[in-house]
Scaffold this motif. Sequence first.
Motif, PDB file in Angstrom:
ATOM      1  N   THR A 127       0.835  -1.210   0.000  1.00 31.44           N
ATOM      2  CA  THR A 127       0.000   0.000   0.000  1.00 31.44           C
ATOM      3  C   THR A 127       0.865   1.253   0.000  1.00 31.44           C
ATOM      4  OG1 THR A 127      -0.222  -0.168   2.397  1.00 31.44           O
ATOM      5  CG2 THR A 127      -2.003  -1.056   1.074  1.00 31.44           C
ATOM      6  N   ARG A 128       2.014   1.208   0.680  1.00 31.61           N
ATOM      7  CA  ARG A 128       2.923   2.354   0.625  1.00 31.61           C
ATOM      8  C   ARG A 128       3.466   2.552  -0.779  1.00 31.61           C
ATOM      9  NH1 ARG A 128       6.804   2.271   5.950  1.00 31.61           N
ATOM     10  NH2 ARG A 128       5.157   2.128   7.505  1.00 31.61           N
ATOM     11  N   LEU A 129       3.780   1.459  -1.460  1.00 33.47           N
ATOM     12  CA  LEU A 129       4.247   1.568  -2.843  1.00 33.47           C
ATOM     13  C   LEU A 129       3.176   2.233  -3.709  1.00 33.47           C
ATOM     14  CD1 LEU A 129       5.987  -1.862  -3.511  1.00 33.47           C
ATOM     15  CD2 LEU A 129       7.064   0.368  -3.414  1.00 33.47           C
ATOM     16  N   LYS A 130       1.946   1.862  -3.486  1.00 30.90           N
ATOM     17  CA  LYS A 130       0.842   2.451  -4.244  1.00 30.90           C
ATOM     18  C   LYS A 130       0.747   3.951  -3.980  1.00 30.90           C
ATOM     19  CE  LYS A 130      -4.127   2.254  -4.676  1.00 30.90           C
ATOM     20  NZ  LYS A 130      -5.346   1.784  -4.039  1.00 30.90           N
ATOM     21  N   ASP A 131       0.984   4.363  -2.729  1.00 27.46           N
ATOM     22  CA  ASP A 131       0.911   5.784  -2.384  1.00 27.46           C
ATOM     23  C   ASP A 131       2.021   6.594  -3.043  1.00 27.46           C
ATOM     24  OD1 ASP A 131      -1.299   5.250  -0.836  1.00 27.46           O
ATOM     25  OD2 ASP A 131      -0.176   5.175   1.053  1.00 27.46           O
ATOM     26  N   TYR A 132       3.212   6.022  -3.169  1.00 31.03           N
ATOM     27  CA  TYR A 132       4.337   6.751  -3.739  1.00 31.03           C
ATOM     28  C   TYR A 132       4.364   6.707  -5.263  1.00 31.03           C
ATOM     29  CZ  TYR A 132       6.488   7.429   0.808  1.00 31.03           C
ATOM     30  OH  TYR A 132       6.751   7.818   2.088  1.00 31.03           O
ATOM     31  N   LYS A 144       0.355   9.016  -9.907  1.00 29.51           N
ATOM     32  CA  LYS A 144      -1.077   8.745 -10.039  1.00 29.51           C
ATOM     33  C   LYS A 144      -1.457   8.514 -11.507  1.00 29.51           C
ATOM     34  CE  LYS A 144      -1.771   9.330  -5.704  1.00 29.51           C
ATOM     35  NZ  LYS A 144      -1.540   8.168  -4.906  1.00 29.51           N
ATOM     36  N   GLN A 145      -1.874   7.298 -11.781  1.00 28.83           N
ATOM     37  CA  GLN A 145      -2.430   6.916 -13.081  1.00 28.83           C
ATOM     38  C   GLN A 145      -3.482   5.857 -12.803  1.00 28.83           C
ATOM     39  OE1 GLN A 145       0.787   5.444 -15.441  1.00 28.83           O
ATOM     40  NE2 GLN A 145       1.521   7.484 -15.977  1.00 28.83           N
ATOM     41  N   GLU A 146      -4.643   6.004 -13.436  1.00 26.26           N
ATOM     42  CA  GLU A 146      -5.741   5.085 -13.127  1.00 26.26           C
ATOM     43  C   GLU A 146      -5.410   3.644 -13.460  1.00 26.26           C
ATOM     44  OE1 GLU A 146      -9.811   5.756 -14.118  1.00 26.26           O
ATOM     45  OE2 GLU A 146      -9.558   7.901 -13.821  1.00 26.26           O
ATOM     46  N   ALA A 147      -4.784   3.421 -14.617  1.00 27.67           N
ATOM     47  CA  ALA A 147      -4.469   2.049 -15.027  1.00 27.67           C
ATOM     48  C   ALA A 147      -3.506   1.401 -14.038  1.00 27.67           C
ATOM     49  CB  ALA A 147      -3.867   2.048 -16.429  1.00 27.67           C
ATOM     50  N   ARG A 148      -2.520   2.152 -13.581  1.00 25.86           N
ATOM     51  CA  ARG A 148      -1.543   1.613 -12.628  1.00 25.86           C
ATOM     52  C   ARG A 148      -2.179   1.369 -11.267  1.00 25.86           C
ATOM     53  NH1 ARG A 148       2.929  -0.728 -14.620  1.00 25.86           N
ATOM     54  NH2 ARG A 148       3.519   0.384 -16.481  1.00 25.86           N
ATOM     55  N   GLU A 149      -3.061   2.239 -10.839  1.00 26.57           N
ATOM     56  CA  GLU A 149      -3.726   2.038  -9.553  1.00 26.57           C
ATOM     57  C   GLU A 149      -4.586   0.777  -9.578  1.00 26.57           C
ATOM     58  OE1 GLU A 149      -5.753   5.392  -7.913  1.00 26.57           O
ATOM     59  OE2 GLU A 149      -4.067   6.735  -8.292  1.00 26.57           O
ATOM     60  N   GLN A 172      11.104   4.429 -14.162  1.00 26.53           N
ATOM     61  CA  GLN A 172      11.899   5.624 -13.874  1.00 26.53           C
ATOM     62  C   GLN A 172      11.385   6.824 -14.658  1.00 26.53           C
ATOM     63  OE1 GLN A 172      15.952   4.459 -14.598  1.00 26.53           O
ATOM     64  NE2 GLN A 172      16.018   3.103 -12.803  1.00 26.53           N
ATOM     65  N   LYS A 173      10.954   6.603 -15.899  1.00 28.03           N
ATOM     66  CA  LYS A 173      10.405   7.700 -16.708  1.00 28.03           C
ATOM     67  C   LYS A 173       9.115   8.238 -16.098  1.00 28.03           C
ATOM     68  CE  LYS A 173      12.344   6.293 -21.129  1.00 28.03           C
ATOM     69  NZ  LYS A 173      12.072   5.737 -22.479  1.00 28.03           N
ATOM     70  N   LEU A 174       8.295   7.327 -15.566  1.00 26.20           N
ATOM     71  CA  LEU A 174       7.053   7.775 -14.928  1.00 26.20           C
ATOM     72  C   LEU A 174       7.335   8.714 -13.761  1.00 26.20           C
ATOM     73  CD1 LEU A 174       4.888   4.537 -14.882  1.00 26.20           C
ATOM     74  CD2 LEU A 174       4.429   6.599 -16.165  1.00 26.20           C
TER      75      LEU A 174
END
Length: 161
Positions: free
Chosen positions: A89-94, A97-102, A155-157
């Motif tokens: 969940t911490r990884l998700k927070d950091y 923000k992109q809907e597909a990735r979430e 890394q680009k993201l």
Amino acid sequence: MNNKIISIILIGFVLFLAGCPKLVRRKKQEAQKPIYLFEDENKDIVDTFSAYKRNYIFWKTAHDELADNLDGEIKERQANFDYVIDYLTRLKDYFPKQEAREEEFEKYLNEYRFYENSIKSREFSSAKQELFRKKLIFIKKSFIKDFSPNQERIQKLFNEA
């Protein structure tokens, strides 16, 4: 002769008590150890990519411990499972923000939560252990393929965000 020996001993004792600087060995000053501070709560202070990398390493370590200790004690297994969920969940927070990735993060979280009751239960046979170990390794490999911080696209993201 006895007077000379006694006087030498007394002089040595007096010098010892007086603390003659030439005769007293000085203590070495210990080098001050650096203090490292990590600010997880305030994301503005910490570079998000380095925080993502750090939590990725924590997740990977907790995941490996969970997979290796499925046959261990129940409390240890439950704690390792909670660490895996927490770091994910911490990884998700950091992550930027992109809907597909979430949705992909949620997919992995739901996979872990699907196995939560089985892993945390007391009736955990050796056959189940091997089955879950293989499932955990599969989940880890697919997560590393999608979200490893060593990949250029990840890394680009972070550079774009």
